[in-house]
Design a protein around this motif. Structure first.
Motif, PDB file in Angstrom:
ATOM      1  N   THR A 106      -0.758  -8.775  -8.936  1.00 10.18           N
ATOM      2  CA  THR A 106      -0.465  -8.680 -10.295  1.00 10.18           C
ATOM      3  C   THR A 106      -1.348  -7.704 -11.219  1.00 10.18           C
ATOM      4  N   LEU A 107      -2.321  -7.451 -10.861  1.00 15.93           N
ATOM      5  CA  LEU A 107      -3.172  -6.378 -11.420  1.00 15.93           C
ATOM      6  C   LEU A 107      -2.429  -4.939 -11.348  1.00 15.93           C
ATOM      7  N   ILE A 108      -2.202  -4.641 -10.131  1.00 20.07           N
ATOM      8  CA  ILE A 108      -1.741  -3.320  -9.920  1.00 20.07           C
ATOM      9  C   ILE A 108      -0.192  -3.177 -10.427  1.00 20.07           C
ATOM     10  N   PHE A 109       0.606  -4.179 -10.259  1.00 15.88           N
ATOM     11  CA  PHE A 109       2.010  -4.169 -10.856  1.00 15.88           C
ATOM     12  C   PHE A 109       1.971  -4.197 -12.572  1.00 15.88           C
ATOM     13  N   ARG A 110       1.003  -4.266 -12.974  1.00 16.04           N
ATOM     14  CA  ARG A 110       0.793  -4.134 -14.592  1.00 16.04           C
ATOM     15  C   ARG A 110       0.001  -3.018 -14.939  1.00 16.04           C
ATOM     16  N   PHE A 111      -0.251  -2.196 -13.901  1.00 21.42           N
ATOM     17  CA  PHE A 111      -1.347  -1.105 -14.259  1.00 21.42           C
ATOM     18  C   PHE A 111      -0.521   0.409 -13.725  1.00 21.42           C
ATOM     19  N   ASN A 112      -0.970   1.233 -13.948  1.00 20.63           N
ATOM     20  CA  ASN A 112      -0.425   2.672 -13.776  1.00 20.63           C
ATOM     21  C   ASN A 112      -1.174   3.470 -12.519  1.00 20.63           C
ATOM     22  N   ASN A 113      -1.791   2.910 -11.889  1.00 14.14           N
ATOM     23  CA  ASN A 113      -2.343   3.701 -10.597  1.00 14.14           C
ATOM     24  C   ASN A 113      -1.350   3.590  -9.478  1.00 14.14           C
ATOM     25  N   PRO A 114      -1.433   4.634  -8.742  1.00 13.36           N
ATOM     26  CA  PRO A 114      -0.407   4.985  -7.727  1.00 13.36           C
ATOM     27  C   PRO A 114       0.026   4.054  -6.458  1.00 13.36           C
ATOM     28  N   ASP A 115      -1.024   2.822  -6.793  1.00 11.34           N
ATOM     29  CA  ASP A 115      -0.894   1.960  -5.388  1.00 11.34           C
ATOM     30  C   ASP A 115       0.406   0.951  -5.477  1.00 11.34           C
ATOM     31  N   ALA A 116       0.963   0.770  -6.722  1.00  4.99           N
ATOM     32  CA  ALA A 116       2.215   0.138  -6.888  1.00  4.99           C
ATOM     33  C   ALA A 116       3.474   0.873  -5.887  1.00  4.99           C
ATOM     34  N   LEU A 117       3.661   2.194  -6.081  1.00  2.00           N
ATOM     35  CA  LEU A 117       4.838   2.905  -5.296  1.00  2.00           C
ATOM     36  C   LEU A 117       4.332   2.709  -3.709  1.00  2.00           C
ATOM     37  N   LEU A 118       3.049   2.907  -3.492  1.00  2.00           N
ATOM     38  CA  LEU A 118       2.552   2.975  -2.172  1.00  2.00           C
ATOM     39  C   LEU A 118       2.896   1.552  -1.480  1.00  2.00           C
TER      40      LEU A 118
END
Length: 618
Positions: A150-162
């Motif tokens: 929930t955190l990462i998919f609402r944030f703009n760090n590269p981990d969502a695409l990873l």
């Protein structure tokens, strides 16, 4: 025991797997639609409450909206002084979004939320293909409600695409195992290579599990399996290597400096600061000679720093992996259910082991890389065990999983403080009651099924909703209630001087913004300041390039003192803004400190909106 006998209800044998979604019942399709809609709601509502979120990457997306070269290399400013300290694949999505729809917080964060919805859907498809739609649905729900997701998919760090790339790669490996298809295996390699261009070597943590499952389960000879894996390895190298080659062959004076390196080398970044240095702790250029996170050890992922991010269903996933292998022990070598267990179990074990022993920089949000494997194993384990719950051993394992999950949830909620402390006793009581019912009345189907699912998911649901309701900013986000300004707790505290001031972007006042905007027409960079986060705040406020001295940590030799003096002599930099940060480089360059000292010795400062500003000669 045959393959089909091991499959739970709703699973698809190999001959019947094509068109899985198209053949799904109306109820199953409706359930998937509801899951994806609810996931989108969780990830999209109030998305722009976090402002620029990680201003470091938002500034790079803003630069990409103005310069194709900045988009290609992931530059932090449109004048292309220096890149971010990661590969640029995730920035390509954000940069293209800003080019199409303009620069705003919502436009930059929207791709991440959509990647999250796609990840949940893709995990459903991958798990449901062999273990059934119910298993896929449970896996998708668990992923959607994992707090760090929930955190990462609402944030703009590269981990969502990873995460999405790795899930699709897992799907391709599953398809390859069906018929020993080199085409699907090579496609998995291409996706892993692209994932490398998102977060470098972290993308390869899943490779041991992927290779193992193919070697064990693909229906062909050993020699052919090995040859196909070598072909997939070549695909990984090609998919990642083209960009490495491009950067290394591009004339250094015609591209931005490679942030995070000390020699302007992408290869150095791969093997050093973003590579083996994360394992050994020998990360030249980090601040103060220390990393982030708790001490390595077998219980690290359950500790204060990382437990609330990922540990909610980690015990359940590990037990599901073990009981699943036991239940499939007599199956043929090519059994698909066991192959799925090995695929996700290998992902979980290899990644968790590396995260547990890392001596270098370790952030709480890295835990999102474990979320798909935990979710998949939970779904698979539930689908395998539920039809066999009249077996005393299986019902005992189910009861143990639920009870253990309740205790874990209670502890993690207590750590979160008063905001969610009320939920802990409810979760513990519900899980213990459910565990008891599983032991004494295992055949009661619907009621216990609903109660079990609720008991398992209530704690992460509460934590995820609290995460979505808490605005996040800064370089080090962390899931949980009241985590605004990137306060990630002990796991993200800097060990060494200067780091805390380097991790947040300033919010300049109106007078300073006006001064900087007025300088845009006559300067390459309207200002220079130490560190990329500091520069990002001024750049996003003005929309004009700001020179980030020393890159993310302020410890890269870009620019050198001589280069900066030349910029000043040529009138390319209009102002120098004091950061108030005392850097302690860990073997990195001291050029940014030298520049700050030279400016202070040779130019007068004026306080503007509480900030020391030095006007440089034109």
């Amino acid at each position: 025991m045959t393959t089909t006998r091991l499959l739970p209800r709703g699973a698809q044998p190999v001959a019947a797997t094509a068109q899985l979604i198209g053949r799904a019942t109306t109820r199953a399709r409706l359930a998937l639609i509801v899951l994806l809609a609810a996931t989108a709601l969780l990830y999209l509502v109030g998305l722009d409450a976090s402002g620029w979120a990680n201003a470091y990457y938002s500034a790079a997306a803003q630069a990409a909206s103005e310069s194709w070269l900045a988009l290609l290399f992931g530059s932090t400013d449109a004048a292309n002084a220096i890149t971010v300290d990661k590969p640029p694949a995730a920035l390509w999505l954000m940069g293209l979004a800003t080019r199409l729809f303009g620069v705003s917080s919502f436009v930059i964060l929207l791709p991440q939320a959509l990647l999250g919805v796609a990840s949940v859907g893709m995990l459903y498809v991958t798990v449901a293909r062999y273990v059934g739609r119910r298993a896929g649905l449970l896996a998708g729900v668990v992923l959607a409600l994992t707090p760090v997701a929930t955190l990462i998919f609402r944030f703009n760090n590269p981990d969502a695409l990873l995460v999405l790339l790795l899930i699709i790669a897992a799907y391709c490996v599953s398809r390859a195992v069906e018929t020993a298809s080199v085409r699907w295996l090579v496609l998995a390699g291409v996706l892993l290579g692209t994932a490398f261009l998102t977060k470098m070597l972290q993308a390869f943590l899943v490779v041991p599990g992927f290779a193992l499952v193919y070697l064990l389960a693909a229906p062909t000879t050993v020699a052919r399996r090995i040859g196909q894996l070598l072909a997939a390895g070549a695909a990984v190298i090609a998919a990642a290597g083209w960009y490495v080659l491009l950067v290394e062959l591009w004339p250094a004076e015609q591209r931005p400096y490679i942030g995070g390196s000390q020699t302007n080398s992408f290869i150095e970044l791969i093997v050093g600061y973003n590579g083996f240095g994360r394992i050994t702790g020998d990360e030249v250029g980090s601040l103060g000679g220390g990393g982030f996170g708790s001490d390595p050890g077998p219980l690290r992922l359950f500790g204060t720093e990382f437990g609330g991010q990922i540990a909610w269903l980690l015990p359940a996933a590990l037990l599901a992996f073990g009981i699943g292998l036991w239940l499939t022990r007599g199956a043929p070598r090519t059994d698909r259910t066991r192959a799925s267990l090995l695929l996700w179990g290998g992902w979980l074990v290899s990644t968790a082991l590396v995260f547990s022993v890392m001596n270098g920089i370790m952030h709480a949000y890295y835990m999102v890389a474990l979320a798909p494997a935990i979710a998949a194993l939970t779904g698979i384990g539930g689908a395998l065990c539920w039809p066999r719950r009249d077996d005393p051993v299986v019902s005992g394992v189910l009861a143990g999983v639920v009870a253990w999950t309740g205790v874990t949830g209670y502890v993690l909620l207590e750590r979160a403080g008063t905001a969610l402390a009320w939920l802990g006793p409810i979760v513990l009581f519900g899980c213990l009651c459910t565990a008891t019912l599983l032991l004494v009345a295992p055949r009661r189907t619907r009621g216990i099924a609903v109660l079990t699912s609720t008991a398992l998911l209530l704690a992460p649901l509460g934590f995820s909703v609290a995460t979505a309701a808490s605005p996040q900013s800064g370089a080090l986000p962390s899931a949980g209630p009241g985590r605004a300004q990137g306060d990630a707790g002990a796991g993200n505290r800097a060990r060494g001087g200067g780091a805390a001031g380097m991790l947040h972007a300033p919010e300049p006042g109106e007078r300073l913004v006006s001064m900087l905007r007025a300088a845009e027409a006559t300067s390459t960079w309207v200002a220079a300041t130490v560190g990329s986060n500091s520069a990002a705040g001024y750049q996003l406020a003005t929309g004009a390039p700001v020179l980030a001295l020393g890159g993310f940590n302020g410890t890269d030799p870009a620019p050198t003192l001589a280069e900066f003096q030349r910029y000043v002599a040529e009138g390319q930099v209009r102002y120098f803004i004091g950061s108030g940060v005392d850097l302690t480089p860990n073997g990195g360059s001291d050029a940014a400190n030298q520049i700050a000292g030279w400016v202070a010795d040779n130019f007068a400062s004026t306080t503007v909106d509480g900030v020391d500003v030095y006007e440089l000669p034109r």
